[in-house]
Design an enzyme around this catalytic site. Structure first.
Site, PDB file in Angstrom:
ATOM      1  N   GLY A 291       0.810  -1.201   0.000  1.00 32.81           N
ATOM      2  CA  GLY A 291       0.000   0.000   0.000  1.00 32.81           C
ATOM      3  C   GLY A 291       0.850   1.260   0.000  1.00 32.81           C
ATOM      4  O   GLY A 291       2.013   1.243  -0.421  1.00 32.81           O
ATOM      5  N   HIS A 292       0.270   2.348   0.504  1.00 25.08           N
ATOM      6  CA  HIS A 292       0.916   3.665   0.467  1.00 25.08           C
ATOM      7  C   HIS A 292       2.232   3.657   1.243  1.00 25.08           C
ATOM      8  O   HIS A 292       3.259   4.106   0.739  1.00 25.08           O
ATOM      9  CB  HIS A 292      -0.045   4.697   1.054  1.00 25.08           C
ATOM     10  CG  HIS A 292       0.473   6.102   1.026  1.00 25.08           C
ATOM     11  ND1 HIS A 292       0.618   6.813  -0.139  1.00 25.08           N
ATOM     12  CD2 HIS A 292       0.869   6.935   2.019  1.00 25.08           C
ATOM     13  CE1 HIS A 292       1.086   8.031   0.128  1.00 25.08           C
ATOM     14  NE2 HIS A 292       1.253   8.123   1.437  1.00 25.08           N
TER      15      HIS A 292
END
Length: 314
Positions: A291-292
């Protein structure tokens, strides 16, 4: 007699342990992180540092709403070969949080502060690691001193419209009229949003330490933080407007570039990584199943990719 012998044995062990501790202390290494604070135009700026100072420098620029603490596990792996510096921006982490009445919270100003910090540290040649907010800060520094850049490492640091996820449409409404859309800021600074910045898109939630988002939310809940973060969220529109300028610079200068991107990031989507190819055809691009905050689950992978990349571009 047995008691006396037993006591003597214990005493002997204690003396031996004590002498060993004095004679053979655990040696420190250049990979050990140290912690510093320096005055930059009246603002105390905190930074982490590791690695030999005569080695090439990698500057790690963090994102929102984190700090240089997010690089804690990456720094020692890079510092075995490189001088690593990771600052906290004003208003973030352990740096001072001056009132918006005395410090303008814009990306231009944050970039100026970090640029002055590097000059005060006499760091005038570096590779920049751009993550999230670190991208607009880093690109401003690059355009100010293009001759100082050795190479780029980009991790979910956006510079293309194609990289903006669906939530940015709502943020654009806030940019058009901030007073009419306070709900955007409320959601942006909420506990759930702070948590999901870490967990959204990951298939390995067990790799994420809950203290990360709990500490970030505690920081965002401090007095004055809403005003600061609202100002930066509003100013982010200037970054999107500057994308064509940054792209033109990349297209002209083509610095050696490594892109390591959490491909499941809902905020800066994978298309943002692939878009760099148009201006940097020789860029090394890795889309990771993360993810981020990709470092939290791919730290070793990213560290190895960085070390291999830097070895190719001495």
């Amino acid at each position: 007699m047995i008691k006396q012998k037993f006591g003597a044995a214990i005493l002997g062990t204690m003396v031996l342990a004590s002498s060993v501790a004095v004679a053979s202390p655990i040696p420190s290494t250049t990979a050990t992180t140290t912690y510093h604070r320096i005055d930059v135009d009246g603002v105390g700026v905190f930074y982490r540092e590791a690695g030999p100072k005569d080695a090439p420098t990698i500057v790690l620029l963090h994102g929102f709403p984190s700090s240089s603490r997010g690089f804690d596990t990456l720094i020692p792996l890079l510092a075995t070969h490189y001088h690593v510096v990771a600052p906290d921006y004003p208003g973030f982490g352990q740096s001072d949080t001056p009132s918006p009445k005395v410090y303008r919270y814009t990306f231009n100003h944050l970039a100026k502060t970090i640029d002055i910090l590097l000059e005060q540290l006499r760091i005038n040649h570096y590779t920049l690691y751009l993550f999230d907010y670190g991208a607009p800060i880093g690109y401003r520094i690059i355009l100010t001193h293009p001759e100082r850049l050795h190479a780029l490492i980009i991790q979910n640091g956006n510079a293309y419209d194609a990289g903006l996820g669906s939530k940015w449409a709502k943020i654009a409404q806030f940019w058009s009229d901030p007073k009419v859309h306070p709900e955007v800021v409320n959601a942006f600074l909420s506990y759930e949003a702070t948590k999901q910045r870490h967990l959204a898109g990951t298939s390995h939630p067990d790799a994420y330490d809950p203290e990360s988002w709990n500490d970030e939310f505690a920081h965002l809940s401090q007095p004055g933080q809403r005003e600061i973060q609202e100002a930066l969220l509003y100013d982010y529109r200037t970054n999107v407007a500057a994308y064509p300028v940054w792209q033109a610079w990349l297209r002209k200068h083509k610095p050696p570039t490594l892109i390591v991107w959490g491909a499941n990031d809902p905020s800066f989507i994978a298309a943002g990584a692939q878009a760099y190819r148009a201006d940097l055809p020789d860029a090394e691009i890795h889309l990771l199943d993360a993810g981020h905050f990709a470092l939290e689950e791919k730290n070793d992978v990213i560290a190895n990719l960085i070390l291999q990349f830097m070895a190719k571009h001495p």
